[in-house]
Design a protein around this motif. Sequence first.
Motif, PDB file in Angstrom:
ATOM      1  N   ILE A 224      -6.261 -17.190 -21.851  1.00  0.00           N
ATOM      2  CA  ILE A 224      -5.406 -16.855 -20.519  1.00  0.00           C
ATOM      3  C   ILE A 224      -5.957 -18.960 -20.656  1.00  0.00           C
ATOM      4  O   ILE A 224      -5.620 -19.429 -19.823  1.00  0.00           O
ATOM      5  CB  ILE A 224      -5.608 -16.058 -19.381  1.00  0.00           C
ATOM      6  N   ASP A 225      -6.425 -18.657 -20.939  1.00  0.00           N
ATOM      7  CA  ASP A 225      -7.757 -20.033 -20.208  1.00  0.00           C
ATOM      8  C   ASP A 225      -6.823 -21.548 -20.660  1.00  0.00           C
ATOM      9  O   ASP A 225      -6.458 -22.208 -19.004  1.00  0.00           O
ATOM     10  CB  ASP A 225      -9.067 -20.954 -20.977  1.00  0.00           C
ATOM     11  N   ASN A 226      -6.536 -22.293 -21.307  1.00  0.00           N
ATOM     12  CA  ASN A 226      -5.475 -22.669 -21.589  1.00  0.00           C
ATOM     13  C   ASN A 226      -4.245 -23.258 -20.642  1.00  0.00           C
ATOM     14  O   ASN A 226      -4.142 -23.936 -20.494  1.00  0.00           O
ATOM     15  CB  ASN A 226      -5.343 -23.719 -23.261  1.00  0.00           C
TER      16      ASN A 226
ATOM     17  N   TYR B 167       2.591 -13.926 -17.120  1.00  0.00           N
ATOM     18  CA  TYR B 167       3.615 -14.385 -18.047  1.00  0.00           C
ATOM     19  C   TYR B 167       3.191 -14.092 -19.304  1.00  0.00           C
ATOM     20  O   TYR B 167       1.181 -14.255 -19.493  1.00  0.00           O
ATOM     21  CB  TYR B 167       3.569 -16.091 -17.533  1.00  0.00           C
ATOM     22  N   PRO B 168       3.972 -14.395 -20.183  1.00  0.00           N
ATOM     23  CA  PRO B 168       3.142 -13.638 -21.844  1.00  0.00           C
ATOM     24  C   PRO B 168       2.614 -15.900 -21.985  1.00  0.00           C
ATOM     25  O   PRO B 168       3.047 -16.459 -21.373  1.00  0.00           O
ATOM     26  CB  PRO B 168       4.634 -13.961 -21.896  1.00  0.00           C
ATOM     27  N   ILE B 169       1.930 -15.714 -22.970  1.00  0.00           N
ATOM     28  CA  ILE B 169       1.094 -17.263 -23.377  1.00  0.00           C
ATOM     29  C   ILE B 169       2.038 -17.430 -24.700  1.00  0.00           C
ATOM     30  O   ILE B 169       1.735 -16.752 -25.545  1.00  0.00           O
ATOM     31  CB  ILE B 169       0.252 -16.660 -23.601  1.00  0.00           C
TER      32      ILE B 169
ATOM     33  N   PRO C 289      -3.857 -15.667 -11.325  1.00  0.00           N
ATOM     34  CA  PRO C 289      -2.726 -15.310 -13.195  1.00  0.00           C
ATOM     35  C   PRO C 289      -3.665 -14.397 -13.507  1.00  0.00           C
ATOM     36  O   PRO C 289      -4.570 -13.863 -13.668  1.00  0.00           O
ATOM     37  CB  PRO C 289      -3.738 -16.388 -13.599  1.00  0.00           C
ATOM     38  N   PHE C 290      -2.465 -13.782 -14.377  1.00  0.00           N
ATOM     39  CA  PHE C 290      -2.402 -12.625 -15.635  1.00  0.00           C
ATOM     40  C   PHE C 290      -1.643 -13.376 -16.911  1.00  0.00           C
ATOM     41  O   PHE C 290      -0.571 -13.806 -16.597  1.00  0.00           O
ATOM     42  CB  PHE C 290      -2.711 -11.698 -15.302  1.00  0.00           C
ATOM     43  N   CYS C 291      -1.837 -12.882 -17.767  1.00  0.00           N
ATOM     44  CA  CYS C 291      -1.333 -13.175 -19.037  1.00  0.00           C
ATOM     45  C   CYS C 291      -0.987 -11.792 -19.834  1.00  0.00           C
ATOM     46  O   CYS C 291      -1.816 -10.907 -19.900  1.00  0.00           O
ATOM     47  CB  CYS C 291      -1.188 -14.478 -19.551  1.00  0.00           C
TER      48      CYS C 291
ATOM     49  N   GLY D 265      -8.526 -15.499 -13.505  1.00  0.00           N
ATOM     50  CA  GLY D 265      -7.504 -15.080 -14.260  1.00  0.00           C
ATOM     51  C   GLY D 265      -7.644 -13.745 -15.767  1.00  0.00           C
ATOM     52  O   GLY D 265      -8.711 -13.473 -16.018  1.00  0.00           O
ATOM     53  N   LEU D 266      -6.698 -12.801 -15.768  1.00  0.00           N
ATOM     54  CA  LEU D 266      -7.279 -11.860 -17.133  1.00  0.00           C
ATOM     55  C   LEU D 266      -5.672 -12.026 -18.408  1.00  0.00           C
ATOM     56  O   LEU D 266      -5.016 -12.121 -17.438  1.00  0.00           O
ATOM     57  CB  LEU D 266      -7.274 -10.683 -16.171  1.00  0.00           C
ATOM     58  N   ARG D 267      -6.228 -11.847 -19.351  1.00  0.00           N
ATOM     59  CA  ARG D 267      -5.393 -11.592 -19.977  1.00  0.00           C
ATOM     60  C   ARG D 267      -5.125  -9.694 -20.598  1.00  0.00           C
ATOM     61  O   ARG D 267      -6.218  -9.532 -20.581  1.00  0.00           O
ATOM     62  CB  ARG D 267      -5.699 -12.009 -21.776  1.00  0.00           C
ATOM     63  N   ALA D 268      -3.874  -9.716 -19.598  1.00  0.00           N
ATOM     64  CA  ALA D 268      -4.208  -8.450 -20.083  1.00  0.00           C
ATOM     65  C   ALA D 268      -3.695  -7.621 -20.649  1.00  0.00           C
ATOM     66  O   ALA D 268      -2.751  -6.390 -20.441  1.00  0.00           O
ATOM     67  CB  ALA D 268      -3.060  -8.377 -18.322  1.00  0.00           C
ATOM     68  N   ASN D 269      -3.767  -7.633 -21.901  1.00  0.00           N
ATOM     69  CA  ASN D 269      -3.440  -6.645 -23.119  1.00  0.00           C
ATOM     70  C   ASN D 269      -3.888  -5.705 -22.705  1.00  0.00           C
ATOM     71  O   ASN D 269      -3.177  -4.241 -23.437  1.00  0.00           O
ATOM     72  CB  ASN D 269      -3.716  -7.546 -24.817  1.00  0.00           C
TER      73      ASN D 269
END
Length: 211
Positions: free
Chosen positions: A172-174, A136-138, A163-165, A191-195
Amino acid sequence: NQGWWPLIPCAESNYNAYVGKKQHECIREMMTQIKKAIAALFSVMMIMLSAGCSASPLTQTGDQILIAYYSYTGNTEAAAQQIADLTGGTLAEIQRVNAYEDLRTEAEAEIQNGDRPEITVSTDNVEEYDTIFVGYPIWWDQAPAMIATFLESYDLSDKTIIPFCTSSSDPIDNSLHIFHELCPDANMLDGLRANDENDIAPWLRSLGIIA
């Protein structure tokens, strides 16, 4: 008769030496064969181990992998596609039934109010998968409300949830609290912030999803 009698002890001595030598040779040959058998067994075990390590994660674990995602601009979809390519998993798009008329106002309000907008998912058998990525997007430091709807719509007990964002600035933490709140009996992985697409493969390896 007395002439050959002294020769008997000598004959017995030679016979004993001969028998001892044969026993020693027999034991040495046996040990050689045992060593060869052990070496052959070790070689077979190494071949089997190597074959197991080179197998795909799905072959090793029997898990089925689903990559469910909500994407508004296409960034999260791109990350989901890369995860699917690397894992061999199945893509499932999450969509909001009713399109936003005013994204900023409506999306922020439904996150703050804990709303559960109606969604569609492009697969009917979510609960048949053992490992489920959720992307998902944040938005406003949180996951969009559609993700909460998705998590509440299925029994995810004992599933592995990853999860990934994608996000322009926020980590992603919050956003992760909804996973713990809505599927507390699932097995949550990091999870991962997959930018950055270059981060995805190392992340999957660190989780043991791919070799």
